[in-house]
Design a protein around this motif. Structure first.
Motif, short mmCIF file in Angstrom:
data_model
loop_
_atom_site.label_atom_id
_atom_site.label_comp_id
_atom_site.label_asym_id
_atom_site.label_seq_id
_atom_site.Cartn_x
_atom_site.Cartn_y
_atom_site.Cartn_z
N TYR A 67 0.83 -1.21 0.00
CA TYR A 67 0.00 0.00 0.00
C TYR A 67 0.86 1.26 0.00
O TYR A 67 0.46 2.29 -0.55
N ALA A 68 2.05 1.18 0.63
CA ALA A 68 2.95 2.34 0.61
C ALA A 68 3.42 2.66 -0.80
O ALA A 68 3.62 3.83 -1.16
N ALA A 69 3.61 1.62 -1.63
CA ALA A 69 3.98 1.86 -3.03
C ALA A 69 2.81 2.38 -3.85
O ALA A 69 3.00 3.09 -4.84
N HIS A 70 1.58 2.02 -3.43
CA HIS A 70 0.39 2.44 -4.18
C HIS A 70 -0.04 3.85 -3.82
O HIS A 70 -0.33 4.67 -4.71
N ASP A 71 -0.11 4.18 -2.53
CA ASP A 71 -0.58 5.49 -2.08
C ASP A 71 0.29 5.95 -0.91
O ASP A 71 -0.09 5.80 0.26
N PRO A 72 1.48 6.47 -1.17
CA PRO A 72 2.36 6.88 -0.06
C PRO A 72 1.85 8.07 0.72
O PRO A 72 2.21 8.26 1.88
N ALA A 73 1.00 8.90 0.11
CA ALA A 73 0.52 10.09 0.81
C ALA A 73 -0.35 9.73 2.01
O ALA A 73 -0.37 10.46 3.01
N ALA A 74 -1.07 8.61 1.93
CA ALA A 74 -1.94 8.23 3.04
C ALA A 74 -1.15 7.74 4.24
O ALA A 74 -1.58 7.88 5.39
N LEU A 75 0.04 7.15 3.99
CA LEU A 75 0.86 6.65 5.09
C LEU A 75 1.82 7.70 5.62
O LEU A 75 2.40 7.49 6.70
N HIS A 76 2.00 8.79 4.90
CA HIS A 76 2.90 9.86 5.35
C HIS A 76 2.15 11.17 5.25
O HIS A 76 2.24 11.89 4.24
N PRO A 77 1.37 11.52 6.26
CA PRO A 77 0.61 12.78 6.20
C PRO A 77 1.53 13.98 6.17
O PRO A 77 2.58 14.02 6.82
N GLY A 78 1.15 14.96 5.40
CA GLY A 78 1.98 16.14 5.26
C GLY A 78 1.86 17.08 6.45
O GLY A 78 0.82 17.13 7.13
N VAL A 79 2.91 17.82 6.66
CA VAL A 79 2.91 18.81 7.75
C VAL A 79 3.05 20.23 7.21
O VAL A 79 2.89 21.20 7.97
N VAL A 80 3.37 20.37 5.95
CA VAL A 80 3.45 21.68 5.31
C VAL A 80 2.62 21.62 4.03
O VAL A 80 3.06 21.02 3.04
N PRO A 81 1.42 22.15 4.00
CA PRO A 81 0.72 22.81 5.10
C PRO A 81 0.25 21.79 6.16
O PRO A 81 0.12 20.60 5.87
N LEU A 82 -0.03 22.30 7.34
CA LEU A 82 -0.41 21.44 8.46
C LEU A 82 -1.84 20.97 8.28
O LEU A 82 -2.79 21.77 8.25
N THR A 83 -2.00 19.65 8.11
CA THR A 83 -3.32 19.05 7.91
C THR A 83 -3.50 17.89 8.87
O THR A 83 -2.53 17.30 9.34
N ALA A 84 -4.75 17.55 9.12
CA ALA A 84 -5.06 16.42 10.01
C ALA A 84 -4.80 15.12 9.26
O ALA A 84 -5.14 15.00 8.07
N PRO A 85 -4.19 14.12 9.91
CA PRO A 85 -3.93 12.85 9.22
C PRO A 85 -5.22 12.08 8.95
O PRO A 85 -6.15 12.08 9.76
N ALA A 86 -5.27 11.44 7.78
CA ALA A 86 -6.42 10.62 7.41
C ALA A 86 -6.24 9.22 7.98
O ALA A 86 -5.15 8.81 8.38
N PHE A 87 -7.33 8.49 8.01
CA PHE A 87 -7.32 7.11 8.52
C PHE A 87 -7.63 6.17 7.36
O PHE A 87 -8.79 5.89 7.07
N PRO A 88 -6.59 5.69 6.65
CA PRO A 88 -6.85 4.78 5.53
C PRO A 88 -7.35 3.43 6.02
O PRO A 88 -6.81 2.83 6.96
N LEU A 89 -8.38 2.93 5.38
CA LEU A 89 -9.05 1.72 5.86
C LEU A 89 -8.27 0.46 5.53
O LEU A 89 -8.16 -0.46 6.36
N TRP A 90 -7.70 0.38 4.32
CA TRP A 90 -7.00 -0.85 3.93
C TRP A 90 -5.75 -1.09 4.76
O TRP A 90 -5.53 -2.22 5.22
N PRO A 91 -4.89 -0.13 5.01
CA PRO A 91 -3.77 -0.40 5.92
C PRO A 91 -4.22 -0.72 7.34
O PRO A 91 -3.60 -1.55 8.02
#
Length: 389
Positions: free
Chosen positions: A323-347
């Motif tokens: 899943y990290a190779a498929h959608d890395p943004a869901a496993l590494h939430p950004g901090v610039v800009p500061l956003t709330a982390p999402a909760f991916p269901l499949w991982p």
């Protein structure tokens, strides 16, 4: 408890236990999944899974009591990471200033390093994510130490790795025995009405702990010498040279194959070289085991439960990496800009597979209980005496 202690001394493990290597594979699989994400929600779920399995399957053995020490170490690592981010700065730029500390001017050759200054929310959140990942890795290793018996793990190693395995097991059991000694000495000091906290209590506990460690090392050396540790069997020079060539060539092949698998240029030769290197290394280990013949009394069997435990950890690691190779943004939430982390269901569903040992492995008996086959026979009642007529 007496039967379990006798089984531990003779090497006969209870039937309800699982191969210690399975617990290590399970823990390393969860640690691999933790290394692939900085999402605090997924890391918290990993901590909950590990904590639940340890709470339900941890025994009262000395090595099992080291889990709390690993949790405290993980918390200390997290606090140190936040301390460095506050006082030494963070490489992450930010616009949300939380506070401004007095900054110490540094010379020109120390450019890029600062002491004090502006503390931003982005840098603090980045440090929190990074420290939480490292803390989760430490807790996964602590879970393996709490669930796997190191003495049984040593019995399962091949003969060629026996000497190195003894050193690793002694190093692994140092922390559990140290924690047990500190608890025992603190309890004894409390019973005597002496202080067991603070610098004074620590200074008076340290010397008995070091003395116990020295006595245990001398006893271990005597036991190893009595059992013939370090003595090797006679083999022909051809076997020795073949063993060295296979082992060294296999390790080089594993390194080259791993590099080929991880890089785009080595996609054609990486996997074949890796498999060939593994085969050569295993052959070298098998030949090297002939130099250290030893017998195993009732070796641990790798049964169905061991496959389920190890397979759950491998599945968590494999699905998370995919899943990290498929959608890395869901496993590494950004901090610039500061956003709330999402909760991916499949991982999250993949991480929940780590709970499989809690339902497939029987829980150990509670401390102080006695197995049914070890229950003492009831005392026979005396027969009534017949009075003479």
């Amino acid at each position: 408890m007496a039967v379990e202690a006798a089984q531990e001394l003779t090497g006969m493990a209870p039937r309800r236990t699982v191969h210690p290597g399975a617990w290590w594979l399970w823990a390393l699989g969860l640690a691999t999944a933790a290394s692939r994400t900085t999402n605090p929600l997924l890391l918290g779920l990993l901590l909950a899974v590990v904590g639940y399995v340890v709470a339900t399957h941890r025994t009262d053995a000395p090595w099992a009591r080291s889990y709390a020490a690993f949790v405290r170490l993980a918390l200390a690592v997290l606090l140190i990471r936040l301390f460095f981010a506050v006082f030494l700065g963070s490489p992450i730029p930010g616009t949300h200033t939380l506070l401004t500390l007095p900054e110490v001017p540094l010379p020109a050759w120390a450019q890029g390093v600062r002491l004090g200054g502006r503390v931003t929310a982005e840098g603090l959140v980045f440090a929190l994510y990074d420290g939480l990942k490292l803390a989760t890795l430490l807790i996964c290793v602590g879970a393996a130490n709490a669930l796997a018996n190191p003495a049984r793990l040593l019995k399962s190693l091949p003969g060629a790795l026996y000497e190195a395995g003894v050193a690793v097991v002694v190093a692994m059991t140092f922390a559990p025995h140290l924690v047990a000694d500190v608890r025992r000495l603190r309890a004894a000091r409390r019973l005597r009405g002496r202080p067991d906290r603070g610098l004074r209590g620590l200074a008076q506990v340290a010397l008995p702990v070091l003395e116990g460690a020295l006595e245990r090392s001398v006893a271990l050396a005597a036991a190893m010498d009595a059992r013939g540790y370090g003595r090797t069997a006679e083999v022909t020079p051809a076997v020795r040279r073949t063993t060295a060539a296979l082992t060294l060539g296999g390790l080089l092949g594993v390194c080259a194959g791993t590099y080929g698998v991880l890089t785009a240029e080595g996609g054609t030769y990486g996997l074949p070289v890796l498999l060939a290197g593994l085969a050569a290394a295993l052959a070298g280990l098998w030949l090297g085991g002939r130099r250290s013949p030893r017998t195993r009394y009732r070796p641990d069997a790798w049964g169905v439960r061991a496959w389920l435990v190890s397979g759950s950890g491998v599945a968590v690691a494999g699905l998370t990496v995919a899943y990290a190779a498929h959608d890395p943004a869901a496993l590494h939430p950004g901090v610039v800009p500061l956003t709330a982390p999402a909760f991916p269901l499949w991982p999250a569903a993949a991480i929940l597979l780590g709970l499989l040992p809690a339902f497939t492995v029987p829980a150990p008996p509670p401390p102080g209980s006695r197995p049914a086959h070890d229950a003492p026979n009831p005392r026979p009642r005396p027969r009534p005496r017949k009075e003479p007529a």
